[in-house]
Design a protein around this motif. Sequence first.
Motif, PDB file in Angstrom:
ATOM      1  N   TYR A 341       1.056  -1.168   0.120  1.00 18.56           N
ATOM      2  CA  TYR A 341       0.120   0.038   0.028  1.00 18.56           C
ATOM      3  C   TYR A 341       0.834   1.088   0.011  1.00 18.56           C
ATOM      4  CZ  TYR A 341      -3.780   2.830   1.223  1.00 18.56           C
ATOM      5  OH  TYR A 341      -4.656   4.109   0.941  1.00 18.56           O
ATOM      6  N   GLN A 344       2.191   1.610  -3.433  1.00 17.25           N
ATOM      7  CA  GLN A 344       1.100   2.221  -4.534  1.00 17.25           C
ATOM      8  C   GLN A 344       1.046   3.632  -3.897  1.00 17.25           C
ATOM      9  OE1 GLN A 344      -3.302   1.919  -3.789  1.00 17.25           O
ATOM     10  NE2 GLN A 344      -3.257   0.611  -5.322  1.00 17.25           N
ATOM     11  N   THR A 345       1.091   4.069  -2.906  1.00 19.38           N
ATOM     12  CA  THR A 345       1.059   5.522  -2.382  1.00 19.38           C
ATOM     13  C   THR A 345       1.969   6.384  -2.835  1.00 19.38           C
ATOM     14  OG1 THR A 345      -0.107   4.963  -0.223  1.00 19.38           O
ATOM     15  CG2 THR A 345       0.842   7.017  -0.259  1.00 19.38           C
ATOM     16  N   VAL A 419      -8.305   0.162  -5.669  1.00 15.20           N
ATOM     17  CA  VAL A 419      -7.246  -0.252  -4.827  1.00 15.20           C
ATOM     18  C   VAL A 419      -6.638  -1.369  -5.354  1.00 15.20           C
ATOM     19  CG1 VAL A 419      -6.822  -1.179  -2.542  1.00 15.20           C
ATOM     20  CG2 VAL A 419      -8.601   0.542  -2.651  1.00 15.20           C
ATOM     21  N   ASN A 420      -7.439  -2.551  -5.753  1.00 10.57           N
ATOM     22  CA  ASN A 420      -6.812  -3.828  -6.218  1.00 10.57           C
ATOM     23  C   ASN A 420      -7.700  -4.293  -7.415  1.00 10.57           C
ATOM     24  OD1 ASN A 420      -9.200  -4.963  -4.951  1.00 10.57           O
ATOM     25  ND2 ASN A 420      -7.845  -5.846  -3.520  1.00 10.57           N
ATOM     26  N   LEU A 436      -0.824  -3.877  -5.697  1.00 11.48           N
ATOM     27  CA  LEU A 436      -1.982  -4.407  -4.874  1.00 11.48           C
ATOM     28  C   LEU A 436      -2.890  -5.237  -5.825  1.00 11.48           C
ATOM     29  CD1 LEU A 436      -2.810  -1.401  -2.399  1.00 11.48           C
ATOM     30  CD2 LEU A 436      -1.500  -3.466  -1.894  1.00 11.48           C
TER      31      LEU A 436
END
Length: 452
Positions: A341, A344-345, A419-420, A436
């Motif tokens: 995460y 990804q951020t 998100v995923n 993710l």
Amino acid sequence: MTVNIADAPVAAARPVSVARGYRFELVKLLSQWRIRLLVLACWIAPALFVAGVSLQSSLPTDTLFGRWMNATGWAGPLVMLGFAGIYALPLLTSLAAGDVFAAEDRLGTWRHLLVAVRSYRRIFAAKALASLTVILVLVAGMAVSSSVGGLVTVGNRQLVGLDGHLLAPGDAALQVLLAWICMLAPTLALAAIGLLGSVALGRSPMGLLLPVVVALAMALAQILPLPVAVRLALPTSAFITWNGLFTSPAQGGPLLVSIVVSLVWAMAATALAYRLFMRRDFTNLTYDGSGRRAIAAGALPLAGLLGVTVVVIAASTPSLGSGIEQDKLQRSLATAFAHLYRLQTAQLNRPDVTEAELAVTANCTKGDGLVAPEGPGNDWRCVVSWHLPGVEATGSAIYQLDVTSDGRFVADGDGPKEVNGYFQVRTPTGDQPNPLWQFDGNVELLSSTPKG
């Protein structure tokens, strides 16, 4: 004055030294076209393979670290390592060690070799050391070549570990080197089994094929849902447990046990081969091996060693079950998600958060809650939850997990889309792979679930 020739002192014939015998055997091995071809292939083919795959848009995502081959040059040698443990290394040990004694039977050259060297012990040592040297050259070639191919094609970049944490290029290089070094232990075990087959079976082609047959049987056993104690007692288990090096902290327990088991098997099989060789009758020019003798002096002792190893591991570690438990799987998934995460951020150029701030948790069920939540299977379903600083709502994402018997799992994102649920994310610099969407993880089979 006359001298009686019969009374003249006769110099005792001295055995040839191990060093000279080793050089002679090494030259014999390297003069074979198939060995030369193997050396050339191991030092060139991995680089071409890694470079070719890394440039493709479709990557081998079903292979460990395959999804990162176009992101870092250090993923290539790890993909090659997984391939080598299943296919290449058993074949190499067969050709280098499984024929080193049997070749003398086929060519009928034992009498000449014994007259020249005059020592059974030194012949055995020279042949064993020569085959070991060739194997080390082949393994080193695969490691160096695949690393060079990845680094030249993709570059010296950070590597994503099995729990999602990032390894700096220097740390990744060290871990890759350690993983290849750890592979030498099961390779030595297969080489010793090859020596045993070559001595016991003579001209029979089974001596040459024995390491491949043993490795195939062990690979099939690793697929089965066996207890952890049985899995780690197999001499080739280190071909799988090296992935524990790529978590933080490293899952070193299974790897250490696997290496010790492999080295014990290597010493035991070598000792059995030496015992058979020293007891062989070289006056029988038609010797063609003895299946009954091979079973009594080779297979049965190794089967007994397997049984003893299982008992010792089971008594000293928590390894009577599958090692895959609900709590352990949830912790591994939550840890990997938290690390990824943050990755990804960074891709989306959002404010950084720490794992402690995210407070990621996972809740997993197996078979829609109709079966016990333990053991391997592709019917695991998990809901991951996390918190963002300053945001009251709790984030959640769904994953379908395929967990294999060796503790590795593949988490496949099933929403939400932002998100995923999609394999790419839109970043300020363009679309990039979504870390993710799908990712690999690992459950340490020997760790205990905390009580209370």
